[in-house]
Design a protein around this motif. Sequence first.
Motif, PDB file in Angstrom:
ATOM      1  N   THR A   1     -11.335  -0.494 -14.580  1.00 57.54           N
ATOM      2  CA  THR A   1     -10.343   0.283 -13.840  1.00 57.54           C
ATOM      3  C   THR A   1     -10.565   0.188 -12.335  1.00 57.54           C
ATOM      4  O   THR A   1      -9.604   0.045 -11.556  1.00 57.54           O
ATOM      5  N   GLU A   2     -11.817   0.231 -11.900  1.00 58.15           N
ATOM      6  CA  GLU A   2     -12.097   0.174 -10.461  1.00 58.15           C
ATOM      7  C   GLU A   2     -11.791  -1.191  -9.860  1.00 58.15           C
ATOM      8  O   GLU A   2     -11.677  -1.328  -8.641  1.00 58.15           O
ATOM      9  N   ASP A   3     -11.649  -2.226 -10.707  1.00 59.35           N
ATOM     10  CA  ASP A   3     -11.313  -3.565 -10.225  1.00 59.35           C
ATOM     11  C   ASP A   3      -9.846  -3.920 -10.464  1.00 59.35           C
ATOM     12  O   ASP A   3      -9.426  -5.030 -10.131  1.00 59.35           O
ATOM     13  N   ASN A   4      -9.085  -3.000 -11.038  1.00 56.75           N
ATOM     14  CA  ASN A   4      -7.681  -3.262 -11.346  1.00 56.75           C
ATOM     15  C   ASN A   4      -6.837  -3.021 -10.097  1.00 56.75           C
ATOM     16  O   ASN A   4      -6.647  -1.881  -9.668  1.00 56.75           O
ATOM     17  N   VAL A   5      -6.337  -4.098  -9.507  1.00 59.45           N
ATOM     18  CA  VAL A   5      -5.575  -3.997  -8.262  1.00 59.45           C
ATOM     19  C   VAL A   5      -4.304  -3.168  -8.458  1.00 59.45           C
ATOM     20  O   VAL A   5      -3.859  -2.467  -7.542  1.00 59.45           O
ATOM     21  N   ALA A   6      -3.702  -3.213  -9.663  1.00 57.41           N
ATOM     22  CA  ALA A   6      -2.459  -2.489  -9.922  1.00 57.41           C
ATOM     23  C   ALA A   6      -2.638  -0.981  -9.947  1.00 57.41           C
ATOM     24  O   ALA A   6      -1.658  -0.243  -9.995  1.00 57.41           O
ATOM     25  N   ASP A   7      -3.876  -0.516  -9.926  1.00 65.24           N
ATOM     26  CA  ASP A   7      -4.134   0.916  -9.991  1.00 65.24           C
ATOM     27  C   ASP A   7      -3.534   1.656  -8.792  1.00 65.24           C
ATOM     28  O   ASP A   7      -3.138   2.816  -8.909  1.00 65.24           O
ATOM     29  N   ILE A   8      -3.437   0.994  -7.636  1.00 68.24           N
ATOM     30  CA  ILE A   8      -2.909   1.661  -6.449  1.00 68.24           C
ATOM     31  C   ILE A   8      -1.404   1.935  -6.549  1.00 68.24           C
ATOM     32  O   ILE A   8      -0.867   2.686  -5.740  1.00 68.24           O
ATOM     33  N   PHE A   9      -0.754   1.342  -7.564  1.00 67.77           N
ATOM     34  CA  PHE A   9       0.681   1.564  -7.729  1.00 67.77           C
ATOM     35  C   PHE A   9       0.985   2.676  -8.731  1.00 67.77           C
ATOM     36  O   PHE A   9       2.151   2.929  -9.042  1.00 67.77           O
ATOM     37  N   THR A  10      -0.033   3.343  -9.221  1.00 65.33           N
ATOM     38  CA  THR A  10       0.174   4.395 -10.222  1.00 65.33           C
ATOM     39  C   THR A  10      -0.227   5.782  -9.737  1.00 65.33           C
ATOM     40  O   THR A  10      -0.019   6.767 -10.437  1.00 65.33           O
ATOM     41  N   LYS A  11      -0.817   5.880  -8.545  1.00 66.92           N
ATOM     42  CA  LYS A  11      -1.257   7.172  -8.046  1.00 66.92           C
ATOM     43  C   LYS A  11      -1.378   7.114  -6.530  1.00 66.92           C
ATOM     44  O   LYS A  11      -1.419   6.028  -5.936  1.00 66.92           O
ATOM     45  N   ALA A  12      -1.430   8.296  -5.916  1.00 66.64           N
ATOM     46  CA  ALA A  12      -1.603   8.364  -4.470  1.00 66.64           C
ATOM     47  C   ALA A  12      -2.997   7.884  -4.093  1.00 66.64           C
ATOM     48  O   ALA A  12      -3.979   8.168  -4.780  1.00 66.64           O
ATOM     49  N   LEU A  13      -3.075   7.106  -3.024  1.00 69.95           N
ATOM     50  CA  LEU A  13      -4.362   6.546  -2.582  1.00 69.95           C
ATOM     51  C   LEU A  13      -5.290   7.641  -2.076  1.00 69.95           C
ATOM     52  O   LEU A  13      -4.851   8.594  -1.450  1.00 69.95           O
TER      53      LEU A  13
ATOM     54  N   ASP B   1       0.804  -1.220   0.000  1.00 72.33           N
ATOM     55  CA  ASP B   1       0.000   0.000   0.000  1.00 72.33           C
ATOM     56  C   ASP B   1       0.838   1.272   0.000  1.00 72.33           C
ATOM     57  O   ASP B   1       0.331   2.351  -0.321  1.00 72.33           O
ATOM     58  N   ILE B   2       2.142   1.188   0.358  1.00 74.42           N
ATOM     59  CA  ILE B   2       2.992   2.379   0.357  1.00 74.42           C
ATOM     60  C   ILE B   2       3.994   2.369  -0.794  1.00 74.42           C
ATOM     61  O   ILE B   2       4.862   3.233  -0.852  1.00 74.42           O
ATOM     62  N   SER B   3       3.876   1.404  -1.705  1.00 73.06           N
ATOM     63  CA  SER B   3       4.857   1.273  -2.781  1.00 73.06           C
ATOM     64  C   SER B   3       4.909   2.517  -3.665  1.00 73.06           C
ATOM     65  O   SER B   3       5.989   2.999  -4.015  1.00 73.06           O
ATOM     66  N   TYR B   4       3.737   3.036  -4.044  1.00 73.98           N
ATOM     67  CA  TYR B   4       3.729   4.223  -4.909  1.00 73.98           C
ATOM     68  C   TYR B   4       4.361   5.418  -4.201  1.00 73.98           C
ATOM     69  O   TYR B   4       5.174   6.139  -4.789  1.00 73.98           O
ATOM     70  N   THR B   5       3.999   5.632  -2.947  1.00 78.77           N
ATOM     71  CA  THR B   5       4.539   6.772  -2.206  1.00 78.77           C
ATOM     72  C   THR B   5       6.055   6.694  -2.100  1.00 78.77           C
ATOM     73  O   THR B   5       6.760   7.696  -2.305  1.00 78.77           O
ATOM     74  N   VAL B   6       6.594   5.524  -1.793  1.00 78.35           N
ATOM     75  CA  VAL B   6       8.039   5.356  -1.685  1.00 78.35           C
ATOM     76  C   VAL B   6       8.714   5.601  -3.033  1.00 78.35           C
ATOM     77  O   VAL B   6       9.739   6.285  -3.120  1.00 78.35           O
ATOM     78  N   SER B   7       8.130   5.058  -4.095  1.00 80.21           N
ATOM     79  CA  SER B   7       8.678   5.275  -5.431  1.00 80.21           C
ATOM     80  C   SER B   7       8.678   6.756  -5.779  1.00 80.21           C
ATOM     81  O   SER B   7       9.644   7.279  -6.352  1.00 80.21           O
ATOM     82  N   HIS B   8       7.592   7.455  -5.424  1.00 82.77           N
ATOM     83  CA  HIS B   8       7.490   8.886  -5.723  1.00 82.77           C
ATOM     84  C   HIS B   8       8.528   9.682  -4.947  1.00 82.77           C
ATOM     85  O   HIS B   8       9.221  10.538  -5.504  1.00 82.77           O
TER      86      HIS B   8
END
Length: 456
Positions: free
Chosen positions: A444-456, A265-272
Amino acid sequence: TALSRSPRAVETAFQNAELEEEVFIEVPELADTLIGGVSGPTRALRLNKALYGLPQAPRQWYKTVDKVLRNMGYKPINAEPCVYIRQATEYQPASIIVVYVDDMVIGCSENLVLEEIVKNLERNFKIKKIGIPRKILGMRVNYGNDGEIQIDCEEKVRKLVNYALTENSQEYFSSRCYIPMNPYVKLSTLGIHGALTHSQWTRRQKHPAGRTSQDSSRGRGDENDGDADGEEIPACNQPLDQDSAKRYRSIVGQANFIATMARPDISYTVSHLSRYLAAPRKAHMRAAYELVGYLQLTSSLKLVFSRCDWSRFKLVAYSDSDWASNLTTRRSQSGTMLYLGACPLVWASTSQSRVSLSTADAELIALKETVRQVLYIRSVLVEISWTRTATSQPTTVLVDNMTAMEVARNGIINKSNKYTDLTYRFIQEKIDEFRAVKLDYVKTEDNVADIFTKAL
């Protein structure tokens, strides 16, 4: 069949490794006390075994343990040379040994065979028994009912919070952070995108209906690093001092370990936040402390690995991408999520290596990275040979962009994707020739990978 797990640690592992070269060290100052003295005008000692800190010590230790395990009938798999497999025979079940430096986790379905494996290892190394795995590489492991396994990094989170909460942290820290990153604050290399200086803010208050001629003459104010006439930098975009910058890098580094091990759940934030390690600013530090506050609030979250029927024991992947979200480079962010049955296996949030000219282009690049991950996991599962159900059919990769799917499936060329030839050819080859993957559409709303492309 239940798999018994037995972790072991090799004491002073590197000192078991034989050296292939002649290596000499200076005579230690305490030589008289430790080894009874050195006679004559000796100025150096030759090493018979490797020592910790020696550049070749890790490699020599790997050669040593590899030789021992091969003599025991194990072979490393090609996809992961630190995973050793001994296939089942009519006299003994299959077993697996995973090696990480001096730590080993041994898996076997029969306890008697497991004890025999440990005895063979003890003939070659001094082994320390740890018991049922409760901690592995900084992760805490708990066991639930019906074979359920729970993994968390609560101890690592506590260490990160204690490290971050210094006497100077009150400027940034907030304990009420319910999301990893504020989606309404746009960061760039110069801090908050479009932030105003004090003078600009004052002028805006005087002219609320629109921009002043002075603001217009300075451009759009997208990236404020001080005006041409020497106007100050916005307070939130001030560069950090050397000590604060070092603390920022350490916070992001520790958070990256936590994200990799057990917190997707924090992967995107850390990458950013990793984009700004070279020259962090106050706005970046505030975002890092918001992440620390979120981790403190959610430190008990766990990854749950549960059993499922063999019919559901399949590898499924999700792929997604945003478009040109990096305000500095205009590159896109890729997201990948792989499940084996009901278990999350691989997740990643990474910046793409080049600028995409369309959303379909960005989705194709993300899809390529997801397919590469799928191929790697399939190769591991095939060599282990215990999970043929997961690789007997092509792996389903779920995508939420129809254009990218059609290009990858059929190789449709038009003016918007003619520059992505190698990308979709790679994917098409895995679909048509190797039958390794198949593409399917997901909302899109069912795509689990979506949380890795933007802030939650």
